[in-house]
Write a protein that holds these residues in place. Structure first.
Motif, mmCIF file in Angstrom:
data_model
loop_
_atom_site.group_PDB
_atom_site.id
_atom_site.type_symbol
_atom_site.label_atom_id
_atom_site.label_comp_id
_atom_site.label_asym_id
_atom_site.label_seq_id
_atom_site.Cartn_x
_atom_site.Cartn_y
_atom_site.Cartn_z
ATOM 1 N N HIS A 274 -1.927 16.140 -6.619
ATOM 2 C CA HIS A 274 -3.232 15.493 -6.654
ATOM 3 C C HIS A 274 -3.399 14.726 -7.957
ATOM 4 C CE1 HIS A 274 -7.608 15.080 -7.249
ATOM 5 N NE2 HIS A 274 -7.602 14.901 -5.942
ATOM 6 N N THR A 275 -3.707 13.445 -7.837
ATOM 7 C CA THR A 275 -3.916 12.589 -9.005
ATOM 8 C C THR A 275 -5.310 11.990 -9.001
ATOM 9 O OG1 THR A 275 -1.548 12.076 -8.961
ATOM 10 C CG2 THR A 275 -2.936 10.667 -10.328
ATOM 11 N N GLY A 276 -5.876 11.743 -7.830
ATOM 12 C CA GLY A 276 -7.271 11.326 -7.720
ATOM 13 C C GLY A 276 -7.558 9.913 -8.159
ATOM 14 N N ARG B 60 3.237 5.375 -16.018
ATOM 15 C CA ARG B 60 2.573 6.018 -17.159
ATOM 16 C C ARG B 60 1.595 7.095 -16.682
ATOM 17 N NH1 ARG B 60 2.972 0.334 -18.976
ATOM 18 N NH2 ARG B 60 4.544 0.365 -20.644
ATOM 19 N N ILE B 61 0.928 6.868 -15.573
ATOM 20 C CA ILE B 61 0.043 7.890 -15.002
ATOM 21 C C ILE B 61 0.858 9.112 -14.607
ATOM 22 C CG2 ILE B 61 -1.427 8.437 -13.008
ATOM 23 C CD1 ILE B 61 -2.375 5.516 -13.073
ATOM 24 N N ALA C 138 -1.210 -5.179 -4.878
ATOM 25 C CA ALA C 138 -0.878 -3.770 -4.659
ATOM 26 C C ALA C 138 -2.115 -2.888 -4.718
ATOM 27 C CB ALA C 138 0.141 -3.295 -5.692
ATOM 28 N N ILE C 139 -2.149 -1.922 -3.813
ATOM 29 C CA ILE C 139 -3.140 -0.837 -3.863
ATOM 30 C C ILE C 139 -2.345 0.444 -3.668
ATOM 31 C CG2 ILE C 139 -5.206 0.179 -2.837
ATOM 32 C CD1 ILE C 139 -5.846 -2.617 -1.673
ATOM 33 N N VAL C 140 -2.153 1.199 -4.732
ATOM 34 C CA VAL C 140 -1.322 2.396 -4.694
ATOM 35 C C VAL C 140 -2.183 3.618 -4.385
ATOM 36 C CG1 VAL C 140 0.302 3.852 -5.971
ATOM 37 C CG2 VAL C 140 0.268 1.369 -6.360
ATOM 38 N N ASP C 141 -1.783 4.340 -3.341
ATOM 39 C CA ASP C 141 -2.450 5.585 -2.964
ATOM 40 C C ASP C 141 -1.975 6.692 -3.908
ATOM 41 O OD1 ASP C 141 -3.382 7.933 -1.843
ATOM 42 O OD2 ASP C 141 -2.281 7.726 0.044
ATOM 43 N N ALA C 142 -2.763 6.912 -4.952
ATOM 44 C CA ALA C 142 -2.465 7.982 -5.906
ATOM 45 C C ALA C 142 -3.512 9.084 -5.816
ATOM 46 C CB ALA C 142 -2.409 7.418 -7.325
ATOM 47 N N ILE C 143 -4.199 9.144 -4.694
ATOM 48 C CA ILE C 143 -5.162 10.234 -4.514
ATOM 49 C C ILE C 143 -4.398 11.547 -4.431
ATOM 50 C CG2 ILE C 143 -6.961 11.189 -3.014
ATOM 51 C CD1 ILE C 143 -7.617 8.273 -2.223
ATOM 52 N N LEU D 243 0.848 -1.202 0.000
ATOM 53 C CA LEU D 243 0.000 0.000 0.000
ATOM 54 C C LEU D 243 0.882 1.250 0.000
ATOM 55 C CD1 LEU D 243 -2.337 -1.525 2.626
ATOM 56 C CD2 LEU D 243 -3.293 -0.414 0.619
ATOM 57 N N PRO D 244 1.557 1.522 -1.098
ATOM 58 C CA PRO D 244 2.473 2.654 -1.137
ATOM 59 C C PRO D 244 1.772 3.960 -1.500
ATOM 60 C CG PRO D 244 2.546 1.560 -3.227
ATOM 61 C CD PRO D 244 1.546 0.785 -2.374
ATOM 62 N N LYS D 245 2.478 5.032 -1.313
ATOM 63 C CA LYS D 245 2.103 6.333 -1.849
ATOM 64 C C LYS D 245 2.774 6.477 -3.212
ATOM 65 C CE LYS D 245 0.578 9.640 0.090
ATOM 66 N NZ LYS D 245 -0.757 10.259 0.139
ATOM 67 N N MET D 246 2.084 7.022 -4.200
ATOM 68 C CA MET D 246 2.676 7.271 -5.509
ATOM 69 C C MET D 246 3.638 8.457 -5.389
ATOM 70 S SD MET D 246 0.837 8.217 -9.161
ATOM 71 C CE MET D 246 0.225 6.571 -9.518
ATOM 72 N N LYS D 247 4.945 8.178 -5.594
ATOM 73 C CA LYS D 247 5.943 9.227 -5.412
ATOM 74 C C LYS D 247 7.093 9.091 -6.411
ATOM 75 C CE LYS D 247 6.655 8.108 -1.043
ATOM 76 N NZ LYS D 247 7.140 8.127 0.370
ATOM 77 N N THR D 248 7.724 10.203 -6.707
ATOM 78 C CA THR D 248 9.003 10.174 -7.400
ATOM 79 C C THR D 248 10.087 9.798 -6.377
ATOM 80 O OG1 THR D 248 9.207 12.547 -6.997
ATOM 81 C CG2 THR D 248 8.362 11.867 -9.158
ATOM 82 N N HIS D 249 11.242 9.421 -6.898
ATOM 83 C CA HIS D 249 12.331 9.019 -6.002
ATOM 84 C C HIS D 249 13.655 9.529 -6.570
ATOM 85 C CE1 HIS D 249 15.114 6.491 -3.704
ATOM 86 N NE2 HIS D 249 14.119 6.197 -2.885
ATOM 87 N N HIS D 250 14.438 10.207 -5.722
ATOM 88 C CA HIS D 250 15.643 10.871 -6.219
ATOM 89 C C HIS D 250 16.766 9.908 -6.594
ATOM 90 C CE1 HIS D 250 16.525 11.487 -1.623
ATOM 91 N NE2 HIS D 250 16.729 10.248 -1.991
#
Length: 329
Positions: free
Chosen positions: A258-260, A277-278, A238-243, A183-190
């Motif tokens: 915000h991606t919703g 891709r999102i 997987a359930i990705v938190d992309a809200i 259950l991750p958060k949708m994030k970029t990573h450096h």
């Protein structure tokens, strides 16, 4: 809980950190072990995108809808919910939102799972319960302390084969689960470009043995460690938190985006490729996804897209200068 044949039970207190492993380019030498994960044929790589405009929506209903569309059956299974719990500040978008965790817990309980627990081993902070307190997990999830396991301090077993290491020690709670729900958060990573459902498995590695921030994984290399952990823990969903995700200098110092949406599926390679891709990121340019080719499908033509279309929720995430080349055309 029972452990697999190639695991030897040992208390975490009796283990010293392993020596650093050599960094090896590519993945040709990865050993798939005694029980390699089953292949992911195209028909098995379904990914569902569910629109969720805010955390006030009926997220449990939306998660149940996505789980049903993916054909997941958890009846009688021991389910471990693995959030992305990182830092103390409750006002940031670093952590998986508590509303998503609570909704997932309710959803899997209603699906007749034998048991549902929440477990995490944060890589940045040693006080796991302090992080959970600040992220409002302890106050907003009923009986949280009874449901929660700190994987950083769980007893462990040795599992044979991890990159060039002879073995790796992993928490018994995670090894004993029938299904691990990332259950991750949708994030970029450096460093990795993006951090999604597969990178979230870093929290399954015990900090009490491998340090903070899981130093052994950095010695091996982040992309390769992601692949190896997902090879071991292949019974997953997987359930990705992309809200609300994070863009820019993620995974900690970025800004809210915000991606919703919620993104779900049983092929975590396909889920992460879809999430890229999102985000407007080309998954073929993400090193860990290229290395994970034996574990799942990243090509659009091999993924059954369900629910919303990628184009309907696509929201290009800001990328740091070093990763501008990851942009999806």
């Amino acid at each position: 809980m029972s452990t697999a044949k190639n695991q030897s039970l040992i208390s975490r207190r009796a283990i010293l950190p392993l020596a650093g492993a050599a960094i090896v380019g590519g993945y040709a030498s990865i050993k798939l072990g005694e029980k390699p994960p089953p292949p992911h044929p195209a028909w098995n790589s379904s990914v569902t995108i569910v629109r969720a405009s805010s955390y006030s929506k009926d997220l449990e209903k939306l998660i149940l809808e996505g789980v049903k569309q993916c054909g997941l059956n958890v009846k009688g299974k021991r389910v471990l919910l693995k959030p992305n719990l990182v830092e103390f500040d409750p006002d940031t978008c670093v952590n998986t939102n508590v509303a998503v965790i609570a909704a997932a817990y309710g959803a899997f309980r209603s699906l007749d799972a034998a048991s549902v627990i929440i477990a995490e081993g944060p890589g940045h902070r040693r006080d796991t319960y302090g992080v959970a307190e600040q992220a409002r997990y302890r106050s907003e999830i009923t009986d949280f302390d009874k449901l929660f396991v700190d994987l950083n301090r769980d007893d462990v077993s040795a599992v044979k084969g991890f990159a060039d290491l002879g073995q790796i020690y992993l928490p018994n709670t995670a090894l004993g689960a029938d299904l691990i729900v990332s259950l991750p958060k949708m994030k970029t990573h450096h460093w990795a470009g993006a951090t999604l459902s597969m990178k979230n498995f870093f929290g399954l590695v015990p900090g009490s043995i491998y340090g903070w921030p899981k130093n052994q994984l950095h010695y091996v290399g982040i992309p390769r460690s992601i692949v190896e952990l997902n090879r071991i823990f292949h019974n997953s969903f997987a359930i990705v938190d992309a809200i609300v995700g994070m863009e820019g200098n993620g995974p900690i110092q970025g800004t809210p985006k915000h991606t919703g949406a919620l993104v779900m599926g049983g092929d975590l390679v396909a889920v992460d490729a879809t999430c890229c891709r999102i985000m407007g990121i080309d998954p073929e340019k993400i090193e860990y996804l290229r290395g994970a080719a034996p574990l799942g499908n990243s090509e659009v033509r091999k993924i059954q897209q369900r629910g919303e279309l990628i184009a309907s929720v696509r929201s290009d995430y800001e990328l740091i200068k070093d990763y501008k080349n990851l942009r999806l055309a």
